[in-house]
Design a protein around this motif. Structure first.
Motif, mmCIF file in Angstrom:
data_model
loop_
_atom_site.group_PDB
_atom_site.id
_atom_site.type_symbol
_atom_site.label_atom_id
_atom_site.label_comp_id
_atom_site.label_asym_id
_atom_site.label_seq_id
_atom_site.Cartn_x
_atom_site.Cartn_y
_atom_site.Cartn_z
ATOM 1 N N ASP A 10 0.833 -1.207 0.000
ATOM 2 C CA ASP A 10 0.000 0.000 0.000
ATOM 3 C C ASP A 10 0.868 1.258 0.000
ATOM 4 O O ASP A 10 1.859 1.339 0.734
ATOM 5 N N ARG A 11 0.461 2.229 -0.790
ATOM 6 C CA ARG A 11 1.053 3.558 -0.685
ATOM 7 C C ARG A 11 0.226 4.345 0.332
ATOM 8 O O ARG A 11 -0.990 4.214 0.376
ATOM 9 N N GLU A 13 -0.197 8.114 2.819
ATOM 10 C CA GLU A 13 0.206 9.449 3.224
ATOM 11 C C GLU A 13 -0.755 9.905 4.315
ATOM 12 O O GLU A 13 -1.903 9.461 4.385
ATOM 13 N N GLY A 68 4.722 7.329 1.813
ATOM 14 C CA GLY A 68 5.652 6.276 1.460
ATOM 15 C C GLY A 68 4.964 4.993 1.087
ATOM 16 O O GLY A 68 3.823 4.990 0.601
ATOM 17 N N LEU A 69 5.635 3.867 1.360
ATOM 18 C CA LEU A 69 5.167 2.554 0.946
ATOM 19 C C LEU A 69 5.189 1.605 2.135
ATOM 20 O O LEU A 69 6.183 1.542 2.870
ATOM 21 N N TYR A 82 9.139 8.102 1.885
ATOM 22 C CA TYR A 82 9.761 8.858 0.805
ATOM 23 C C TYR A 82 9.814 10.346 1.113
ATOM 24 O O TYR A 82 10.760 11.035 0.733
#
Length: 291
Positions: A10-11, A13, A68-69, A82
């Motif tokens: 999953d990404r 934020e 991020g991831l 990230y």
């Protein structure tokens, strides 16, 4: 995305609380940041590669926006971040999304507790309680009852104390030999000086123990505070000492932190009520996510 809902791949934020921040270096000599990101659903380890700042260990407890991831490392969930930055105070995150809060109506519980203090028949005990509420009330309403063991959420100390006072009022009616005024006053005041024992973050969670909290502890701090207040109000010494005894003995046994064992019926009851409420909350927290 809440941490509890993240799956590998999953990404994400969102806004998260920063915990356990450490600046490290890889075997190749490149700097990176390792930390925990937390919200009301849990916490997870995260890595920010090739990172030199500005976020560092001094930012523990602050809120940050991160993207991020979600992945895993050695079978455990881990986040690769990230982008990350500290959040501004006026950004649109909700405190209730970030930290767990007591499952009670705060204002109603606070009002009920004040009404119960007004019902204490002994004017000396009632006066001490009212003065302690004035001194510590603002913090008392918000802080957790513990760092992690039980009621470790915003408003936890208010919830823990209110539940205990309800139990104390019941037992005072059940056992005629018990002094209701002393029992209710001691129960109300038993953990007040956790307000001095804890250092809390801007979000209201316990970040660490204060110097006095580590070296003296909330039992002795509480007894000292009651002694000062009682003296300022002209309360007879015997009543002051009884209240101090209630606070100093409420952990029951020295191996559990008590300065002295309970030596009167009211102190014995307080110790048992404290144990019951803390244990029941431990069960409640352990059971809430079990199928």
């Amino acid at each position: 995305m809440l941490i509890h809902d993240m799956n590998t791949g999953d990404r994400f934020e969102g806004y998260y609380i920063l915990q356990n921040i450490a600046q490290r270096t890889t075997a190749a000599g490149k700097p990176f940041l390792t930390l925990n990101l937390a919200d009301r659903s849990g916490a997870v380890t995260a890595q920010v590669w090739d990172y030199t700042g500005p976020i560092g260990p001094g930012d523990v407890g602050k809120v940050a926006w991160a993207a991020g991831l979600a992945s895993e490392y050695r079978g455990a969930p881990q986040l690769t971040v990230y982008r990350i930055r500290l959040a501004e105070e006026n950004e649109g995150y909700k405190i209730s999304d970030l930290v767990a809060t007591a499952p009670i109506e705060m204002d109603e519980t606070w009002a009920w507790l004040q009404e119960t203090v007004d019902s204490i028949q002994d004017e000396d005990y009632r006066a001490v309680c009212r003065e302690m509420l004035k001194i510590y009330g603002k913090q008392f309403r918000l802080i957790p009852a513990a760092k992690s063991m039980h009621h470790g959420f915003v408003g936890g100390l208010l919830m823990h104390t209110a539940y205990m006072v309800k139990a104390a009022a019941f037992y005072a009616g059940l056992y005629p030999a018990v002094d209701r005024s002393l029992l209710l006053a001691g129960t109300l005041l038993h953990d007040f000086c956790k307000c001095e024992e804890f250092v809390t973050s801007a979000l209201g969670l316990v970040a660490e123990y204060s110097l006095k909290g580590q070296l003296v502890g909330h039992l002795v701090l509480g007894a000292e505070a009651v002694s000062r207040v009682a003296a300022s109000l002209g309360v007879p010494e015997e009543k002051s000492v009884l209240l101090q005894h209630m606070i100093l003995s409420h952990h029951g046994e020295p191996e559990f932190g008590a300065a002295v064992r309970p030596m009167c019926a009211e102190a014995e009851l307080l110790s048992e009520i404290d144990l019951i409420d803390s244990r029941m909350e431990i069960y409640a927290e352990a059971l809430q996510d079990l199928p």
